[in-house]
Scaffold this active site. Structure first.
Site, PDB file in Angstrom:
ATOM      1  N   GLU A  33       0.825  -1.214   0.000  1.00 23.42           N
ATOM      2  CA  GLU A  33       0.000   0.000   0.000  1.00 23.42           C
ATOM      3  C   GLU A  33       0.859   1.263   0.000  1.00 23.42           C
ATOM      4  O   GLU A  33       0.826   2.061   0.941  1.00 23.42           O
ATOM      5  CB  GLU A  33      -0.929  -0.027   1.216  1.00 23.42           C
ATOM      6  CG  GLU A  33      -1.932  -1.164   1.166  1.00 23.42           C
ATOM      7  CD  GLU A  33      -2.338  -1.671   2.548  1.00 23.42           C
ATOM      8  OE1 GLU A  33      -1.848  -1.122   3.552  1.00 23.42           O
ATOM      9  OE2 GLU A  33      -3.126  -2.626   2.617  1.00 23.42           O
ATOM     10  N   PRO A  34       1.638   1.486  -1.060  1.00 21.53           N
ATOM     11  CA  PRO A  34       2.444   2.710  -1.125  1.00 21.53           C
ATOM     12  C   PRO A  34       1.573   3.941  -1.334  1.00 21.53           C
ATOM     13  O   PRO A  34       0.519   3.873  -1.963  1.00 21.53           O
ATOM     14  CB  PRO A  34       3.359   2.465  -2.325  1.00 21.53           C
ATOM     15  CG  PRO A  34       2.587   1.518  -3.196  1.00 21.53           C
ATOM     16  CD  PRO A  34       1.804   0.640  -2.258  1.00 21.53           C
ATOM     17  N   GLY A  35       2.014   5.057  -0.813  1.00 16.37           N
ATOM     18  CA  GLY A  35       1.302   6.322  -1.012  1.00 16.37           C
ATOM     19  C   GLY A  35       2.273   7.440  -1.323  1.00 16.37           C
ATOM     20  O   GLY A  35       2.379   7.919  -2.443  1.00 16.37           O
TER      21      GLY A  35
ATOM     22  N   CYS B 178      -1.783  33.307  11.780  1.00 12.80           N
ATOM     23  CA  CYS B 178      -1.467  33.927  13.068  1.00 12.80           C
ATOM     24  C   CYS B 178      -1.053  32.875  14.094  1.00 12.80           C
ATOM     25  O   CYS B 178      -1.757  32.602  15.071  1.00 12.80           O
ATOM     26  CB  CYS B 178      -2.674  34.729  13.567  1.00 12.80           C
ATOM     27  SG  CYS B 178      -2.260  35.836  14.929  1.00 12.80           S
ATOM     28  N   GLU B 179       0.087  32.258  13.858  1.00 11.34           N
ATOM     29  CA  GLU B 179       0.692  31.272  14.755  1.00 11.34           C
ATOM     30  C   GLU B 179       2.206  31.326  14.584  1.00 11.34           C
ATOM     31  O   GLU B 179       2.695  31.451  13.451  1.00 11.34           O
ATOM     32  CB  GLU B 179       0.217  29.844  14.424  1.00 11.34           C
ATOM     33  CG  GLU B 179      -1.246  29.576  14.624  1.00 11.34           C
ATOM     34  CD  GLU B 179      -1.647  29.448  16.085  1.00 11.34           C
ATOM     35  OE1 GLU B 179      -0.748  29.287  16.944  1.00 11.34           O
ATOM     36  OE2 GLU B 179      -2.857  29.504  16.368  1.00 11.34           O
TER      37      GLU B 179
END
Length: 430
Positions: free
Chosen positions: A289-291, A358-359
């Site tokens: 199941e490569p992504g 705004c972080e």
């Protein structure tokens, strides 16, 4: 952060400089930004298809039957799923929403594996109705719930037990999934008992054993360690009378973001399948199941420099892409290469690339040596996986546009999200 000399862009065969201009296939990054604005995700169709074909070729060369299932969570954009469905791939999903995306993109439900620790009854019913290939079950409670849902639907659910082999893949703790302290999977001891219990249940059928140990893994050894534990478990289960049709090795193979040297699909698969053959399991179907390794280096995020700002401690380049567009740096302290669309001559300064959110966690890169002016276009490489798929609307920011490039042509595959779309379904109080 190690210095990387341009124009060499390792791991990006379809992203390169033609003279001073950055190109994705035959299209300049600047022309994409002019046509569609920024921030925008841009994908190379050729890169996606070639990455998928490398897995297909490795599977075809194997004496073991290998079933290819793309991990949708890496990038779930419909056009990306459509490309893989056309290549004959199946899909690994972790939600009912991902299942609906796969179906909308032309995917075959009979080649869909439903993973995830928190499937709802509604999601189970949907998956049973469309006829998914298998449920990867992660707890006794989930197995009991699936049996009840399948009974009510008059169906039998095909299941694989996802085991937790307690193997350290050496990745960031947020993307480690194979340790006993992680929420994923069933312990080895519990798995044998649960496998035998399935024979007493009327509406589930045990067909496989699954394992997935993490993401962005760049060596084969952790997979071999996990595989040996899985094969020991299968031997134990089958000695007690159960039969296992397939073994799911999961995915998680890494890509090159900066200076990593992950194995190729062939280099990854060959030793795993050889181990299976040597232990007498060569007749089983293997599911992978490569992504990230399919889409990661096929995409870039284009962003425009808004302001240059210097303090006694730092030089900042404020860009129009923020942590809501690409959260990997803020979430994992991830490093991705950042390159200018048009190279400038001059003395480079070390910039922190920060966004408008705004972080203080809103940064895309730190201490990058760049020659910049306000208005310059930049490309964040290796953004095809866990980029747009994790984007949010924090600060009421619309998500970026997405564009697919093939040769000299561009296709808008998702328009930029408008603020009006964000609140269209909300209601004011009377």
């Amino acid at each position: 952060m190690k210095t990387i000399t341009l124009p060499n862009l390792p791991g990006h065969p379809h992203v390169a400089y033609n003279g001073p201009t950055l190109q994705i296939e035959q299209v300049t990054a600047s022309s994409v930004a002019e046509a569609f604005g920024t921030p925008t995700y841009v994908y190379s169709r050729t890169a996606i298809e070639e990455a998928a074909q490398r897995y297909s070729q490795a599977a075809a060369a194997s004496p073991v039957h290998v079933a290819l299932r793309y991990a949708v969570k890496a990038n779930s954009t419909l056009a990306v799923l459509q490309l893989l469905a056309r290549l004959g791939w199946g899909f690994d999903i972790v939600s009912g929403g991902e299942l609906k995306r796969v179906l909308a993109a032309g995917g075959d439900a009979a080649k869909v594996v439903f993973s995830g620790v928190g499937k709802t009854a509604e999601e189970m019913r949907l998956a049973l109705d469309v006829g998914v290939e298998c449920f990867n079950v992660e707890s006794p409670s989930e197995l009991a719930a699936l049996d009840r849902v399948a009974q009510a639907a008059g169906k039998v659910a095909r299941v694989a037990l996802r085991v937790n082999p307690d193997v350290d893949a050496g990745t960031h703790p947020y993307i480690s999934t194979g340790l006993k302290t992680n929420k994923f999977g069933i312990s080895q001891d519990q798995a044998t008992r649960l496998a035998l219990q399935t024979a007493q249940m009327g509406h589930v059928k045990l067909v496989g054993i699954a394992s997935h140990i993490g993401s962005q893994i760049t060596t084969v050894e952790p997979y071999l360690d996990a595989l040996d534990k899985v094969l020991d478990l299968v031997e134990d289960i089958e000695r007690r009378g159960a039969k296992i049709e397939h073994i799911d090795l999961g995915g998680g193979l890494g890509i090159r973001y900066t200076d990593e040297t992950p194995p190729t699909p062939q280099q990854w698969l060959q030793p795993l399948l050889a181990r299976m053959v040597s232990r007498g399991f060569g007749h089983r179907t293997v599911m992978i199941e490569p992504g990230r390794s399919i889409v990661g280096n096929a995409g870039v995020l284009l962003t425009r420099t808004l302001f240059l700002k210097s303090t006694p401690a730092k030089h900042f380049a404020v860009v129009d892409a923020g942590m809501n567009d690409l959260i990997r740096p803020a979430l994992y302290a991830a490093e991705q290469m950042v390159v200018p669309a048009e190279r400038r001559e001059g003395n480079a300064l070390k910039y922190d690339l920060v966004g408008p959110v705004c972080e203080s966690a809103d940064w895309l890169a730190r201490d990058r040596a760049l020659v910049l002016e306000e208005g310059d276009l930049l490309a964040v490489l290796s953004s095809g996986a866990y980029g747009m798929v994790m984007a949010s609307n924090y600060n009421s920011r619309g998500r970026p546009a997405e564009v697919m490039v093939e040769g000299a042509s561009t296709t808008l595959i998702r328009p930029r999200e408008t603020v009006e779309q964000l609140y269209a379904s909300e209601r004011l109080l009377p």
